[in-house]
Each structure stands twice: as structure tokens, then as C-alpha cells.
Design a protein around this motif. Structure first.
Motif, PDB file in Angstrom:
ATOM      1  N   GLY A 171       1.446  14.335   2.156  1.00 19.16           N
ATOM      2  CA  GLY A 171       1.268  13.012   1.784  1.00 19.16           C
ATOM      3  C   GLY A 171       2.033  12.080   2.446  1.00 19.16           C
ATOM      4  O   GLY A 171       3.212  12.121   2.147  1.00 19.16           O
ATOM      5  N   ALA A 209      -4.008  16.818   8.844  1.00 18.43           N
ATOM      6  CA  ALA A 209      -3.749  18.077   8.091  1.00 18.43           C
ATOM      7  C   ALA A 209      -3.944  17.863   6.532  1.00 18.43           C
ATOM      8  O   ALA A 209      -3.097  17.222   5.684  1.00 18.43           O
ATOM      9  CB  ALA A 209      -2.295  18.315   8.248  1.00 18.43           C
ATOM     10  N   VAL A 210      -5.077  18.457   5.901  1.00 19.76           N
ATOM     11  CA  VAL A 210      -5.242  18.475   4.588  1.00 19.76           C
ATOM     12  C   VAL A 210      -4.979  19.682   3.650  1.00 19.76           C
ATOM     13  O   VAL A 210      -5.423  20.680   4.124  1.00 19.76           O
ATOM     14  CB  VAL A 210      -6.931  18.330   4.528  1.00 19.76           C
ATOM     15  N   LEU A 212      -8.005  18.433  -4.659  1.00 21.55           N
ATOM     16  CA  LEU A 212      -7.871  19.297  -3.326  1.00 21.55           C
ATOM     17  C   LEU A 212      -6.822  20.211  -3.845  1.00 21.55           C
ATOM     18  O   LEU A 212      -7.090  21.380  -3.503  1.00 21.55           O
ATOM     19  CB  LEU A 212      -7.632  18.689  -1.992  1.00 21.55           C
ATOM     20  N   ILE A 224       6.921   0.547  -5.121  1.00 25.23           N
ATOM     21  CA  ILE A 224       8.265   0.728  -5.307  1.00 25.23           C
ATOM     22  C   ILE A 224       8.439   1.661  -6.483  1.00 25.23           C
ATOM     23  O   ILE A 224       9.443   2.631  -6.484  1.00 25.23           O
ATOM     24  CB  ILE A 224       8.952  -0.587  -5.731  1.00 25.23           C
ATOM     25  N   GLY A 268      -5.451   0.888   2.322  1.00 24.65           N
ATOM     26  CA  GLY A 268      -5.985   0.148   1.189  1.00 24.65           C
ATOM     27  C   GLY A 268      -5.325  -1.427   1.362  1.00 24.65           C
ATOM     28  O   GLY A 268      -6.245  -2.206   1.359  1.00 24.65           O
ATOM     29  N   ASN A 312      -5.066  -5.463  -8.379  1.00 26.70           N
ATOM     30  CA  ASN A 312      -4.548  -5.882  -6.809  1.00 26.70           C
ATOM     31  C   ASN A 312      -5.640  -5.195  -5.960  1.00 26.70           C
ATOM     32  O   ASN A 312      -5.872  -6.019  -5.154  1.00 26.70           O
ATOM     33  CB  ASN A 312      -3.581  -4.855  -6.554  1.00 26.70           C
ATOM     34  N   THR A 313      -6.306  -4.095  -6.414  1.00 27.85           N
ATOM     35  CA  THR A 313      -7.310  -3.533  -5.515  1.00 27.85           C
ATOM     36  C   THR A 313      -8.494  -4.501  -5.426  1.00 27.85           C
ATOM     37  O   THR A 313      -9.093  -4.938  -4.188  1.00 27.85           O
ATOM     38  CB  THR A 313      -7.836  -2.141  -5.889  1.00 27.85           C
ATOM     39  N   GLY A 328      -0.435   6.192   3.891  1.00 24.99           N
ATOM     40  CA  GLY A 328      -1.285   6.269   2.790  1.00 24.99           C
ATOM     41  C   GLY A 328      -1.686   4.782   2.464  1.00 24.99           C
ATOM     42  O   GLY A 328      -2.462   4.231   3.222  1.00 24.99           O
ATOM     43  N   CYS A 386       5.930  -5.867  -3.604  1.00 21.14           N
ATOM     44  CA  CYS A 386       6.399  -5.628  -4.692  1.00 21.14           C
ATOM     45  C   CYS A 386       5.984  -6.673  -5.841  1.00 21.14           C
ATOM     46  O   CYS A 386       5.774  -8.005  -5.456  1.00 21.14           O
ATOM     47  CB  CYS A 386       7.839  -5.432  -4.864  1.00 21.14           C
ATOM     48  N   ALA A 439       5.912   7.329  -1.470  1.00 19.10           N
ATOM     49  CA  ALA A 439       6.402   8.263  -1.976  1.00 19.10           C
ATOM     50  C   ALA A 439       7.042   9.476  -0.911  1.00 19.10           C
ATOM     51  O   ALA A 439       8.254   9.884  -0.877  1.00 19.10           O
ATOM     52  CB  ALA A 439       5.715   9.180  -3.188  1.00 19.10           C
ATOM     53  N   ASP A 462       1.789   8.257  -7.077  1.00 21.97           N
ATOM     54  CA  ASP A 462       0.539   7.849  -7.987  1.00 21.97           C
ATOM     55  C   ASP A 462      -0.183   9.239  -8.314  1.00 21.97           C
ATOM     56  O   ASP A 462      -1.062   9.354  -9.404  1.00 21.97           O
ATOM     57  CB  ASP A 462      -0.490   7.017  -7.276  1.00 21.97           C
TER      58      ASP A 462
END
Ligand SMILES: Cc1cc2nc3c(=O)[nH]c(=O)nc-3n(C[C@H](O)[C@H](O)[C@H](O)COP(=O)(O)OP(=O)(O)OC[C@H]3O[C@@H](n4cnc5c(N)ncnc54)[C@H](O)[C@@H]3O)c2cc1C
Ligand SMILES: Cc1cc2nc3c(=O)[nH]c(=O)nc-3n(C[C@H](O)[C@H](O)[C@H](O)COP(=O)(O)OP(=O)(O)OC[C@H]3O[C@@H](n4cnc5c(N)ncnc54)[C@H](O)[C@@H]3O)c2cc1C
Ligand code: SF4
Ligand code: SF4
Ligand code: FES
Lengths: 472, 284
Positions: A154, A218-219, A406, A450, A189, A297-298, A184, A99, A158, A441
Motif C-alpha cells: 500500500g 500489484a495486488v 483481500l 497525519i 480520494g 471530509n469525504t 493511496g 491536516c 502510512a 486506516d
């Protein structure tokens, strides 16, 4: 609390978390901070003055009862403290680590007005770790099946939040995940040294033990569409597919060998464990000189990951100045300690390759800050004639992510905004399609863990209402 | 876990596998692919779905041994299990009745061409097929291709079977003979697809190729598979794998596919020398 005691408490300095020293840690992928010991945690907890109207609670997107859990920590009742947090936050070991507390709960803490704020995040992390490491995580009572089934698409924060909330209300929940491991961004990441994967695994395992079914590989949109889920027995669907479409810069040379999106670079290393190649089969180019483009952050995660692959140097290129960097202060600080270099007010204009199409240099231009833009930050403008070249062999582009197409492509009824994000009702997460909710997202664009969980929480309440009343 | 229900040797480096994956079998269409990961330490690699059997709940893939992952897969057999199979990925081939369609398969590329040829024929096209290989014993799917084609031409680089030469020469001859050709699909090594596109370009014949870049996730999340088509960046795993051959920057794709040559060699050497690393879920 009487004024004298408050004064006493205010005197206690903010307790530091012991951490690996920078020289050592740039050579490994172990977590950087070691976390509080019980003694340090109790000492830190004493700094909270137990406000009657605690501002910190309002600063937390899921409104954890912060003074209450901190009081329990001060009393040494760590397991009770963990349970208190879990009433509102299912993933405290994760939030306590990732966070941006300095912008949320800790930003508004009263102690922080004169001194440093109470280390709420560190305490949250401590109690969650304490509970997990002692194996005292108890499975809550699961009510009898309501007869309703929910599909969650997903398995990021979330989706996991929705799954946990709804299974506790007695609904059957299946989570569909495109990758081979759930979690996720938390698994593909955010790097191991910031969030150990075993913590995410433990949280996912906890959901499984509560009865959540998790189907990997499973897409949705390919294997099954949203409509097929709805007609094959699911009464409601939650879409939490994240912001997983990397942006590139649209400048020459972006397809040279050695230019990566941050997503690809981090996925190779975190999910596929390329840092252990050839023990693991997936390779990654380590590079001698690495640049990372971006300031969030990335970008920090990609840069600190690159450092751990032992190149000669790693430089962050950011088009604004240090003050505008969106990355967490703690991360910038950690990166500097580890030897990261920064080039502020600089932007790449093209990548230059050798005859085999491998990256060998990047041409940049200097920037200066002009008038503020829509976001209130001063807009960077290029300085004419200030181009210069840096020799590099790996470049990582971390300038943000868009929405993956998708699901929208196969579910035309979903209303999208102009960036491709799904439009929902803010309070309920309802989309424009009956029975379908969304959050995280995919709705907000790149946000935070969060906030994604907060969306999940609100959506799960709305889903529960929808399932019990049938009203849309 | 995804069980291998059948394995057939098609040539000494090419094998056909049937894999139990009922949901994928039901959904897949010609032109789509799967990504699979053999074991915990494994890489994710893309492979075309050649066929499926919804009754048995299996999909068929055809694999050529080129590096560590494909070599390990080719060692596996009936009853063994693959850890992860995800799909069907990519957009299906656009099938319509063009009139006369020429289907060109080079080497292992004949595997993905076959289901497309069949679908085109079912849509009413007249099918002329040209399949080629370096040498006779590397030629695959001859009978299958014959069964869906009006005419079938075979070429080998060394002249050991069929025409001596490349598939593109046959295609050029057909064009020179002024045969009516409304559509060409070419799949094979990248230089071959480039050559096919170069042959048809001056005659404005609509030509599709199926690209095979290096991939990671196969869902549009990483951008590893990006290629330049018509001057724009495309992600092969979601926008493709098929594109208009006249617009593809093949040279860039060739360079990008050579990204990890050094690492691939290390992986293969490790694999060949360390028997102990050959781990996968063995059947009973
Ligand atoms: C490198 C990096 C570092 C970050 N650091 C921080 C940080 O320190 N603190 C912080 O608060 N936030 C951080 N963030 C942001 C944060 O991770 C995200 O905001 C958060 O993970 C969003 O959660 P989500 O559940 O919406 O989606 P995600 O976490 O993106 O999860 C979505 C999941 O859905 C799956 N999926 C996608 N499409 C499909 C489909 N069609 N079918 C099935 N599954 C699908 C994906 O594979 C993925 O697993 C960071 C982000 C990145 C990229
Ligand atoms: C959409 C798509 C469909 C494909 N269908 C088939 C198929 O039906 N049958 C088949 O045998 N192969 C197919 N391929 C190619 C297959 O994925 C590669 O041969 C495989 O990934 C090589 O892995 P490896 O570890 O055995 O070899 P590596 O050691 O990784 O590489 C050996 C050689 O293969 C090339 N290569 C490496 N990775 C890839 C990759 N991901 N894609 C393409 N080439 C690569 C390298 O340039 C190198 O020359 C397909 C690829 C794509 C993208
Ligand atoms: S969840 Fe985040 S914002 Fe809320 S109390 Fe914990 S660290 Fe603070
Ligand atoms: S605002 Fe600070 S001092 Fe007050 S209750 Fe919250 S954490 Fe404690
Ligand atoms: S393989 Fe990752 S985007 Fe295509």
C-alpha cells in the motif's frame, strides 16, 4: 522574549491565504488557496511567541519542532525551515494542506487563547512548496545496504512514511501498490483542488530517488500473499492498505444507476480524470441534481467535486446537525461559498428509480437529536411521518469505509477486530504474525493522513529494531 | 509496460492476445481475470484470463470489440505495449468432481468457459459442452472446446452452422432426455446466463454463471461492480465473478451495465473520427 515584544507580536492579525474566488473556482479543478507569499509567511511567522514549553508540538501527532521552524521562517531561512520539518515529517506539503490543524497543533497554540492561533499548517505548506518549487530538495545520505529487505503493502501516507524511514536506515524497500498510481487516498480520494496531484507525485519521486522501489499494479493477496513475500526474500512486511471498502446504507434502490459510493465517484474523477471525458476515456454521470449523503471530509470532497461538474444544485444530506459534522470547518466554509446546500437532520430511507432503473428521487425522513451515544454525540432518531421526496439523478454515499478483506482472507494468522481491522501493538505496529507490521486506516478505520504517518513512523522504528536484533 | 507477444484473429471482431506478464501467468487460476489500461488516457477494463504459459511468461486474453477501449486494443498488434495490467483478480472457479458437467458458452463467453471446462475435466468430470454464436463466423474456440469435451454441441442464432437456435434449447433437450447432469456453468451475454439459469432452476441443477458488471479498480474499493445475489449486495471483483445463477438479479445487472450508454457512444464516435487519438506504445 520580553513581554513587550510578545505584546507587539500578538497585535499582528492572522494572515489570510490568497485564494481563487468562489465563482471562478467552482468551474475549475485548480487548487483553491494560492498559498502564502514569502512576505505573508514572514509576517505570519512573527505571530509565534516562541514558547519555552510549546504546547503546539504536543498537538502534532509527529511532534514537529514547530517554534524552531517558524523562527527560521521569520528570519527568511525557508530552505532551512523545510529541512527542520522534514526531520520528523516526510510529507509537509501534504500535511500543511490536509491536516485538521484546528483539532491538532493549532488547537493548543497559546496565541489562540486570546487571538487566532498561529497558522502553523499554512506555514508548513509554504516552506515545503518553496523548497520544492526551487528544486532545492536534497537527497539525504543513504547508508550502505544492511542486507535486509522490507516489503511495504500500500502506497498511502502510512506506507510511504515507512518506505522513506527505512530506506534512510540502509534497508532495501519495495512498495507494492494495487492501483496504477501510488499515493493511496491522496491520489484517488482527495480532489485536485484541495491537493494537487503533482505534489504527491513529487513526494513519491523523492522516495524513488532515495532508492525505494515502487511496484504498481500489484495486488497483494492475489499476485503474492504475505507469506510468499516473507519466504521470497523479504525480512519484514508492513501492511498499509487503508480503509478501502465502501459502506452502503442497506436501503432499497441503492443499486439504481446514478447511485455511487464516494470512493467510486472520486476515483472516477481523481484517478481516472472523468472530469476531462471524453479527452480521458472514463465517464461519470454529472447529473442535474446531486445529493451527497454524509457529513465527513469525504462527503465534502464528493460534494465540492460534484459542484465542479456544473449541475443545477448539490445538496449534502446529514442525519445530525451542523455542529456534529466531522468535516473540517474550512471545508464546510469553502463548500458554502461555492454554493453547496445542506439538509441537516435528514436521512435517506429509499432511492426511487424510473422504468430503466435510473435514479430519479430520494425519499428522506427528518431526524431529531436524542440521547448521546457511545461517541458522545447525540443520537439522531427519525421523526415519524416526516417522510418527503427530493428529485435527484445522482446520489453519492459517503458514510464511511470498512477494511478490505483481500489480505486477511489469504493471511489467516492476522488477528482482526470485529470490524475487520488488523489488531496491532500500539507502540510498535506489530501484528499477531511474526515479521508483519501494520498501520494507518487498515488498523484505525478511516482516520487522518497525519495519524497514518505517525503509525508509519512508529512501525518503521520497530521494524528497524526487529531487523537489527532479530527479536520479535 | 506489458508487451503483446502474439495476436490471432478468431473472427472479424474477436481477437486473441498473448501478453507478457510472467508473475500473473504463474499465479492465475481458471475463472480469474485481469484489469488493463491501454494508455494514460485509458479506462480500466476487466478481461478474463483464458490461458497462461508459465514458460513464456504470458497470459492469453480473448477480446471482442464492443466499444472504444476494446476497439483500440483490437487495433494493437505484436510488439505493442499495454500500459497497465493488474491481476489475477477475482476468486478462482471452485473446481471439483461433480460427475457430469455441462459447460455453456455464448459468444465471447466461450473464452472464459474454456479454461474452466479444461480444469473440470482434469478434476475427473465428464464434460458436455454447448457453444453458440449469432452466426458461423463469430464462433470461437471450437477445436479447443472439442479437445476437452466428451460431447460438443454447436448452435447459431441464424442456423448458419450447427443447431439452428440458442444454446439453452440444447440444454433443455439434454434435460428432457433425462441425461444425468450434476453441474452447469454458463457464461455469455447476460440474457443468455439468465436463460440458462431459468432452464436449470426447475430441475435443481447446481448452476454457476460468471458476471461481467462495469468495474473500476477490481479490488473491492469502489463498489461499481455491485450486484444483488440471493437478496444480498455482492462485489463481483472480490466475491465473484462466479455466482449461483439461481440467485442472481440479472435484470438489475443489465440495467446497471447500461449506465453509460450515452457516454460510450460519444467515446466511440470520438475514436472513429479522430485518427490522432489512437495513441499507444508501438513496438519497435
Ligand atoms: C475523500 C477523502 C478525503 C479525506 N480528507 C482528509 C483530510 O483532509 N485530511 C486528513 O488528514 N485525512 C483525510 N482523509 C483520510 C486520509 O486520507 C486517510 O486516513 C489516509 O489516507 C490513510 O492512509 P493509509 O496509508 O492508511 O491508507 P490509504 O491512503 O488508503 O492507502 C492505501 C493504499 O493501499 C493500496 N492497497 C490496498 N489493498 C492493497 C493490496 N492488497 N495490495 C496492494 N496495495 C493495496 C490502496 O490501493 C491504496 O493506494 C480523507 C479520506 C478520504 C477518502
Ligand atoms: C470479470 C469480467 C471478465 C470479462 N471478460 C471478458 C473477456 O474475456 N473478453 C471480452 O471481450 N470482454 C470481457 N469482459 C467485458 C469487457 O470488460 C467489456 O467488454 C469492456 O469493458 C468494454 O469496454 P469498451 O470501452 O470497449 O466498451 P464500452 O464503450 O465501455 O461499452 C460497450 C458495451 O460494453 C458494455 N460494458 C462496458 N463496460 C463494461 C465492463 N467493464 N464490463 C462488461 N461490460 C461492459 C456496455 O454495457 C456496452 O454495452 C469482461 C468483464 C468482466 C467484468
Ligand atoms: S503535521 Fe499537521 S499537526 Fe503537525 S504541525 Fe503540521 S499541520 Fe500541524
Ligand atoms: S504554541 Fe503557538 S506561539 Fe507557542 S510556539 Fe507553538 S506556535 Fe508558537
Ligand atoms: S470494481 Fe471496484 S469494487 Fe469491484
Amino acid at each position: 522574549m520580553d513581554p513587550k515584544e510578545i505584546k507587539e507580536r500578538m497585535k499582528i492579525p492572522r494572515q489570510k491565504m490568497p485564494e481563487q474566488n468562489p465563482k471562478e473556482r467552482v468551474r475549475n479543478f485548480y487548487e483553491v488557496p494560492h498559498g502564502y507569499t514569502p512576505e505573508l509567511a514572514m509576517e505570519e511567522a512573527k505571530r509565534c511567541i516562541q514558547c519555552k514549553k510549546p504546547l503546539c508540538v504536543g498537538g502534532c501527532p509527529v511532534n514537529i519542532d514547530i517554534p524552531w521552524f517558524i523562527r527560521l521562517v521569520a528570519e527568511g531561512k525557508f530552505i532551512e525551515a523545510a529541512r527542520k520539518i522534514k526531520e520528523t515529517n516526510a510529507l509537509p506539503a501534504i500535511c500543511g494542506r490536509v491536516c485538521p490543524q484546528e483539532d491538532q497543533c493549532e488547537k493548543v497554540c497559546v496565541v489562540g487563547k486570546k487571538h487566532e492561533p498561529v497558522a502553523i499548517g499554512r506555514l508548513e505548506r509554504f516552506v515545503a512548496d518553496y523548497e520544492r518549487e526551487r528544486g532545492e530538495v536534497s537527497i539525504p545520505h543513504i547508508p550502505k545496504w544492511t542486507g535486509k529487505k522490507v516489503a511495504v503493502v500500500g502506497s498511502g501516507p502510512a506506507g510511504l512514511t515507512v518506505a522513506g524511514d527505512l530506506v534512510k536506515k540502509g534497508h532495501k524497500v519495495t512498495v507494492f501498490e494495487a492501483l496504477h498510481t501510488p499515493g493511496g487516498v491522496l491520489v484517488y480520494g482527495i480532489p485536485e483542488f484541495r491537493l494537487p496531484k503533482k505534489i504527491v507525485e513529487a513526494e513519491v519521486d523523492y522516495l524513488r530517488r532515495m532508492g525505494v522501489e515502487i511496484v504498481c499494479n500489484a495486488v497483494i493477496g492475489k499476485l503474492e500473499t504475505i507469506d510468499e513475500l516473507l519466504s521470497n526474500g523479504y525480512d519484514a512486511v508492513f501492511i498499509g492498505t487503508g480503509a478501502g471498502l465502501p459502506y452502503f446504507m442497506n436501503i432499497p434502490g441503492e443499486n439504481l444507476v446514478g447511485v455511487y459510493s464516494a470512493n467510486e465517484y472520486l476515483t472516477r474523477i481523481n484517478l481516472m480524470r472523468a472530469y476531462e471525458f471524453p479527452e480521458y476515456d472514463t465517464p461519470v454521470l454529472r447529473g442535474r441534481r446531486v445529493v451527497v449523503v454524509g457529513g465527513g471530509n469525504t462527503a465534502m470532497d464528493a460534494a465540492r467535486t460534484a459542484l465542479r461538474l456544473c449541475p443545477e444544485n448539490v445538496t449534502i444530506i446529514y442525519r445530525r446537525s451542523r455542529e456534529e459534522m466531522p468535516a473540517r470547518i474550512e471545508e464546510i466554509h469553502h463548500g458554502e461559498e461555492e454554493g453547496l446546500e445542506f439538509k441537516f437532520l435528514t436521512n435517506p430511507v429509499r432511492f426511487i428509480g424510473d422504468s430503466e432503473g435510473r435514479l430519479k428521487a430520494v425519499e428522506c425522513i427528518r431526524m431529531e437529536l436524542g440521547e448521546p451515544d457511545e461517541s458522545g454525540r447525540r443520537r439522531p432518531v427519525p421523526v415519524k411521518g416526516s417522510e418527503f421526496c427530493i428529485e435527484v439523478d445522482v446520489a453519492i454515499i459517503a458514510i464511511g469505509n470498512g477494511a478490505n478483506p483481500l489480505i486477511p482472507r489469504t493471511t489467516p494468522e492476522l488477528k482482526l477486530n470485529r470490524w475487520g481491522n488488523i489488531i496491532v501493538d500500539q507502540d510498535t505496529g506489530k501484528t499477531s504474525k511474526k515479521g508483519v507490521f501494520a498501520g494507518g486506516d487498515i488498523v484505525r478505520g478511516g482516520a487522518t493522513v497525519i495519524l497514518a504517518m505517525g503509525d508509519g513512523r512508529r512501525a518503521s522504528e520497530a521494524i528497524h529494531t526487529y531487523l537489527t536484533t532479530g527479536e520479535w | 509496460m506489458y508487451e503483446i507477444t502474439e495476436k490471432v484473429e478468431l473472427s472479424h471482431t474477436v481477437y486473441l492476445f498473448r501478453i507478457r506478464a510472467p508473475r500473473i501467468a504463474m499465479k492465475r487460476k481458471a475463472g480469474q481475470f485481469v484489469v488493463l489500461r491501454l494508455n494514460e488516457h485509458g479506462e480500466r477494463i476487466p478481461l478474463t484470463i483464458v490461458d497462461s504459459d508459465t514458460g513464456e511468461g504470458t497470459i492469453t486474453i480473448i477480446v471482442q470489440e464492443v466499444g472504444k477501449t476494446t476497439a483500440l486494443l483490437c487495433e494493437m498488434g505484436k510488439g505493442d505495449r499495454i500500459l497497465d495490467v493488474v491481476g489475477p483478480l477475482g476468486s478462482p472457479t471452485h473446481i471439483e468432481n461433480y460427475g457430469t458437467a455441462v459447460c455453456v458458452g455464448g459468444g465471447i463467453g466461450t473464452a472464459p468457459v474454456y479454461p474452466i471446462a479444461r480444469a473440470l475435466r482434469e478434476a475427473g468430470n465428464r464434460i458436455i459442452s454447448i457453444i453458440g454464436a449469432r452466426t458461423k463466423n463469430l464462433l470461437i474456440l471450437e477445436e479447443e472446446m472439442r479437445s476437452v469435451s466428451e460431447e460438443l454441441f454447436i448452435t447459431t442464432d441464424d442456423g448458419s452452422y450447427g443447431h439452428h437456435g440458442f444454446v439453452t434449447q440444447v440444454l433443455q433437450n439434454l434435460i428432457n432426455e433425462r441425461r444425468k447432469i450434476d453441474f452447469v456453468i454458463g457464461i455469455g451475454p447476460i440474457p443468455m446466463m439468465k436463460a440458462v439459469s431459468n432452464v436449470t432452476r426447475p430441475h435443481n441443477i447446481h448452476t454457476m454463471v460468471s458476471l461481467n458488471p462495469i468495474m473500476v479498480d477490481g479490488t473491492g474499493m469502489c463498489g461499481a461492480c455491485r450486484v444483488t445475489v440471493g437478496g444480498e449486495m455482492k462485489f463481483v471483483c472480490v466475491d465473484g465473478p462466479e455466482f449461483n445463477g439461481h440467485e442472481v438479479d440479472f435484470d438489475e445487472l443489465i440495467r446497471r451495465n447500461r449506465s453509460y450508454l450515452k457516454e460510450e457512444k460519444i467515446a466511440m464516435e470520438e475514436f472513429t473520427y479522430h485518427e490522432g487519438k489512437r495513441c499507444y506504445e508501438r513496438g519497435a
